[in-house]
Design a protein around this motif. Structure first.
Motif, mmCIF file in Angstrom:
data_model
loop_
_atom_site.group_PDB
_atom_site.id
_atom_site.type_symbol
_atom_site.label_atom_id
_atom_site.label_comp_id
_atom_site.label_asym_id
_atom_site.label_seq_id
_atom_site.Cartn_x
_atom_site.Cartn_y
_atom_site.Cartn_z
ATOM 1 N N SER A 1 1.185 3.957 5.377
ATOM 2 C CA SER A 1 2.485 3.924 4.704
ATOM 3 C C SER A 1 3.420 2.918 5.369
ATOM 4 O O SER A 1 4.119 2.164 4.687
ATOM 5 N N ALA A 2 3.439 2.919 6.698
ATOM 6 C CA ALA A 2 4.291 1.977 7.426
ATOM 7 C C ALA A 2 3.850 0.547 7.184
ATOM 8 O O ALA A 2 4.675 -0.351 7.000
ATOM 9 N N LEU A 3 2.552 0.323 7.168
ATOM 10 C CA LEU A 3 2.005 -1.007 6.925
ATOM 11 C C LEU A 3 2.368 -1.479 5.520
ATOM 12 O O LEU A 3 2.755 -2.631 5.320
ATOM 13 N N GLU B 1 -4.361 -4.552 7.368
ATOM 14 C CA GLU B 1 -4.289 -3.618 6.250
ATOM 15 C C GLU B 1 -5.696 -3.153 5.840
ATOM 16 O O GLU B 1 -5.918 -1.967 5.594
ATOM 17 N N ALA C 1 4.933 -0.465 3.779
ATOM 18 C CA ALA C 1 6.383 -0.584 3.651
ATOM 19 C C ALA C 1 6.923 -1.869 4.269
ATOM 20 O O ALA C 1 7.721 -2.569 3.646
ATOM 21 N N ASP C 2 6.514 -2.190 5.500
ATOM 22 C CA ASP C 2 7.102 -3.364 6.155
ATOM 23 C C ASP C 2 6.112 -4.480 6.444
ATOM 24 O O ASP C 2 6.501 -5.545 6.920
ATOM 25 N N GLY C 3 4.823 -4.252 6.222
ATOM 26 C CA GLY C 3 3.826 -5.301 6.389
ATOM 27 C C GLY C 3 3.481 -5.624 7.830
ATOM 28 O O GLY C 3 2.621 -6.459 8.078
ATOM 29 N N ALA C 4 4.139 -4.956 8.780
ATOM 30 C CA ALA C 4 3.858 -5.215 10.198
ATOM 31 C C ALA C 4 2.604 -4.466 10.609
ATOM 32 O O ALA C 4 2.459 -3.281 10.309
#
Length: 180
Positions: free
Chosen positions: A115-117, A46, A119-122
């Protein structure tokens, strides 16, 4: 429009500095992309993506536009011309393409990854972050190489300009025959 020597040198310094900064920033983005893609830590991934996004939002476009503008001004203000030599013409189009890709692909891609990081932390995969900096780096190294080597000669426009700019070649006068 021809620049005087101090102006040409000032624009050259600006252009080389902006270009080198753009190249260095791209190397930094590549390092952050590798870190984000290979770390096992969600916090590190992140932080890397956040740093990439910050650099892309704050530094990339100003450096891209400064490189493009200073390059065009140098081209039109010096004998190189913008469309007279293939290497200058190639650099112009590659810089324009890289600037466009930065604005419409790299920056939005980083925002999507962030945004994806969130949202799902992956952590993002290598295919999410690496292509932009890798392609950019290859383009900048190529442009640097052709700036140094100046390959390929004149364009058709450059050849036409050269023949119209030169006065016609005069033939040496023949000596009068029989006079010694």
């Amino acid at each position: 429009m021809k620049m005087n020597r101090p102006a040409r040198r000032a624009f050259l310094v600006v252009h080389v500095t902006a270009s080198a900064s753009w190249l260095g920033l791209t190397l930094g983005l590549l390092g952050l992309a590798v870190t984000a893609s290979t770390t096992g830590s969600a916090a590190t991934a992140e932080a890397s993506v956040r740093a990439m996004r910050l650099f892309a939002d704050v530094l990339l476009l100003p450096l891209a536009f400064l490189t493009l503008l200073s390059g065009v001004l140098l081209a039109v203000g010096t004998p190189w011309g913008l469309a007279r030599h293939r290497w200058v013409w190639t650099k112009f189009w590659l810089t324009l393409a890289a600037t466009t890709a930065t604005a419409f692909a790299l920056r939005p891609g980083l925002h999507s990854a962030m945004s994806a990081l969130a949202a799902d932390g992956a952590p993002p995969g290598p295919g999410d972050l690496l292509p932009g900096p890798v392609v950019s780096l290859c383009a900048y190294v190529f442009m640097t190489a052709i700036s140094v080597l100046k390959p390929w000669g004149l364009t058709r426009r450059g050849r036409n300009h050269r023949t119209t700019a030169r006065p016609p070649a005069r033939r040496p006068a023949k000596p009068a025959s029989g006079t010694h």
